[in-house]
Design a protein around this motif. Structure first.
Motif, PDB file in Angstrom:
ATOM      1  N   VAL A 276       0.827  -1.208   0.000  1.00 49.84           N
ATOM      2  CA  VAL A 276       0.000   0.000   0.000  1.00 49.84           C
ATOM      3  C   VAL A 276       0.863   1.261   0.000  1.00 49.84           C
ATOM      4  N   ALA A 277       2.059   1.203   0.590  1.00 50.54           N
ATOM      5  CA  ALA A 277       2.940   2.373   0.627  1.00 50.54           C
ATOM      6  C   ALA A 277       3.354   2.815  -0.773  1.00 50.54           C
ATOM      7  N   ILE A 278       3.413   1.882  -1.716  1.00 50.05           N
ATOM      8  CA  ILE A 278       3.713   2.210  -3.116  1.00 50.05           C
ATOM      9  C   ILE A 278       2.434   2.551  -3.861  1.00 50.05           C
TER      10      ILE A 278
ATOM     11  N   VAL B  51      -6.767   4.402  -0.158  1.00 46.29           N
ATOM     12  CA  VAL B  51      -5.482   4.502  -0.844  1.00 46.29           C
ATOM     13  C   VAL B  51      -5.567   5.719  -1.762  1.00 46.29           C
ATOM     14  N   PRO B  52      -4.758   6.763  -1.480  1.00 48.98           N
ATOM     15  CA  PRO B  52      -3.763   6.911  -0.428  1.00 48.98           C
ATOM     16  C   PRO B  52      -4.367   6.809   0.976  1.00 48.98           C
TER      17      PRO B  52
ATOM     18  N   PRO C 126       1.067   6.524   8.812  1.00 51.02           N
ATOM     19  CA  PRO C 126       1.583   5.201   9.178  1.00 51.02           C
ATOM     20  C   PRO C 126       2.204   5.145  10.570  1.00 51.02           C
ATOM     21  N   GLU C 127       2.762   6.285  11.038  1.00 47.90           N
ATOM     22  CA  GLU C 127       3.421   6.310  12.351  1.00 47.90           C
ATOM     23  C   GLU C 127       2.467   6.001  13.495  1.00 47.90           C
ATOM     24  N   ILE C 128       1.179   6.160  13.260  1.00 43.69           N
ATOM     25  CA  ILE C 128       0.177   5.894  14.303  1.00 43.69           C
ATOM     26  C   ILE C 128       0.255   4.448  14.778  1.00 43.69           C
TER      27      ILE C 128
ATOM     28  N   TYR D  92      -5.093  -0.968  11.066  1.00 42.74           N
ATOM     29  CA  TYR D  92      -5.060  -1.941   9.968  1.00 42.74           C
ATOM     30  C   TYR D  92      -5.270  -1.225   8.640  1.00 42.74           C
ATOM     31  N   THR D  93      -4.532  -1.671   7.619  1.00 37.98           N
ATOM     32  CA  THR D  93      -4.698  -1.130   6.268  1.00 37.98           C
ATOM     33  C   THR D  93      -5.378  -2.192   5.392  1.00 37.98           C
TER      34      THR D  93
END
Length: 438
Positions: free
Chosen positions: A15-17, A295-296, A301-303, A312-313
């Motif tokens: 998902v980061a990409i 997405v985005p 994400p730091e949470i 959860y993603t």
């Protein structure tokens, strides 16, 4: 005609990409026009066609160019355009990209629409998303004959597969998986306060699933208070309170909720680390379940590093929704057989379309010869020549002109070319009608 699908999905990229490649729906038409300009700039014959499908699990560019040498060029130009448009280094994007030409592109489109390439095998939401993508391309004026035919066939195949197989049976949706994740933390959600951020189709589906488990309250946070209230009114009943409030009020109210599910089209995170840290202090570190279906991503994400937060993603939900895979395998196999047959049919249509210019040229030449012989015959008839002789002469003239090119080519050929013509010409000049048909 060359077809190409270039993209990334949940199979090839995390998902980061994917969130870096995703397109904002509001600017999709602008992106389509820009892509076409890049393709036109490469001197393709005719106007190229394009469609962009961008969801939480995939971003795909479908292209068609009427150029027999366009396949490699299509890939290069489309890849470079995607990397440049999304401000990514080509080297960081390349490992995650797939490029599918011709029949592979057709097969992929069919599989995507049928839900065979989804995180949830057999899910139906992707079909609606694909239809939206096609509608956007059509409105932008970049959906031509080939892609229009491809997607119409795609929707037809999806309908056939879903009607003749049990591809959607035994599957667990993202919405259902979200409920299960919440239940893992709280055991039961009947005493929990649930917040949904956004008011689109995914949130509506999730809300329906959560309502069935009778949470204590349900709230909708949305930019448009009217749209949020409309969703709240649709899910409220005598046993469940449902309210709506503006997204701008979220920082002051985040601490009220035990379960937060978000799915918006925002290009930037809506909930940041500091906002969650503040909410945890007010909750005295009572756990919060956060499910990010966007997405985005809607959550920074730091949470996920905070204690008492279970974030959860869409990728995290992936493992849960694979249950029932063996039960669906028979339906998947049936679907693949149908798809393979329909791919062959579509490629036959594409190949037939490639012969259209040649057919039109032959027809024009034939019409020119017909006009010449007809004018000559009319002049003779006006002079009073015998009609029978005139008709015979016209027929002979047409026959000679019709055969001239082929016989000339045969007489002046040799070797392999002559052998090929000897095999081909009888097929071209064999009548398929019987004498009694005339």
């Amino acid at each position: 005609m060359k077809l190409l699908t270039l993209g990334i999905n949940h199979h090839t990229a995390p998902v980061a990409i994917r969130e870096k490649v995703a397109f904002d729906p509001e600017f999709l038409q602008e992106a389509l026009h820009d892509l076409r300009q890049h393709l036109v700039g490469e001197n393709h014959a005719g106007l190229p066609e394009a469609t962009i499908l961008s969801t939480c699990n995939r971003t795909e560019v479908y292209c068609a160019a009427n150029d027999p040498n366009a396949e490699n060029l299509l890939h290069e130009v489309t890849f470079d355009w995607l990397a440049k448009t999304q401000k990514l280094a080509p080297s960081s994007l390349q490992p995650h990209v797939y490029s599918l030409p011709q029949s592979d592109a057709v097969r992929h489109a069919f599989r995507v629409a049928c839900g065979l390439d989804s995180m949830v095998i057999g899910e139906t939401q992707i079909l609606g998303q694909m239809k939206d993508a096609v509608r956007t391309a059509n409105d932008a004026g970049v959906l031509g004959t080939y892609l229009n035919q491809l997607f119409q066939k795609t929707f037809s195949v999806a309908k056939e597969v879903r009607g003749s197989t049990e591809i959607g049976a035994h599957s667990i949706s993202m919405a259902a998986a979200s409920v299960r994740l919440a239940e893992r933390i709280f055991g039961s959600i009947s005493e929990q306060r649930v917040l949904f951020i956004g008011a689109g189709e995914m949130i509506s589906l999730c809300a329906t699933h959560f309502v069935a488990h009778k949470p204590k309250t349900i709230s909708i946070a949305n930019r448009s208070i009217e749209r949020g209230q409309e969703l709240a009114d649709s899910i409220a009943n005598e046993n469940i309170e449902a309210e709506s409030f503006r997204l701008s009020e979220l920082p002051g109210r985040l601490h009220e909720f035990d379960i937060i599910v978000s799915s918006t089209a925002s290009s930037l995170p809506i909930i940041g680390l500091g906002m969650v840290e503040s909410a945890l202090k007010q909750r005295r570190h009572k756990p919060i379940v956060m499910i990010d279906l966007a997405v985005p991503r809607d959550f920074e994400p730091e949470i996920s590093r905070l204690n008492d937060v279970y974030l959860y993603t869409v990728d995290d939900l992936g493992a849960m929704i694979q249950t029932g895979a063996s039960l669906r395998q028979a339906a998947v196999s049936q679907a693949e057989v149908i798809i393979e047959d329909r791919v062959g049919n579509f490629m036959h249509w594409v190949q037939g379309r490639s012969a259209v210019p040649i057919i039109q040229d032959i027809q024009q030449q034939g019409e020119h010869l017909r006009q010449l012989e007809l004018e000559r015959a009319m002049k003779r008839l006006m002079r009073g020549d015998d009609p029978q002789e005139v008709l015979n002469a016209m027929a002979q003239g047409l026959t000679n002109k019709f055969l001239h090119g082929s016989l000339h080519a045969l007489q002046h050929s040799n070797g392999a070319e002559r052998d090929a013509l000897i095999k081909l010409l009888p097929k071209l000049f064999t009548s398929h009608s019987k004498p009694e048909d005339h």
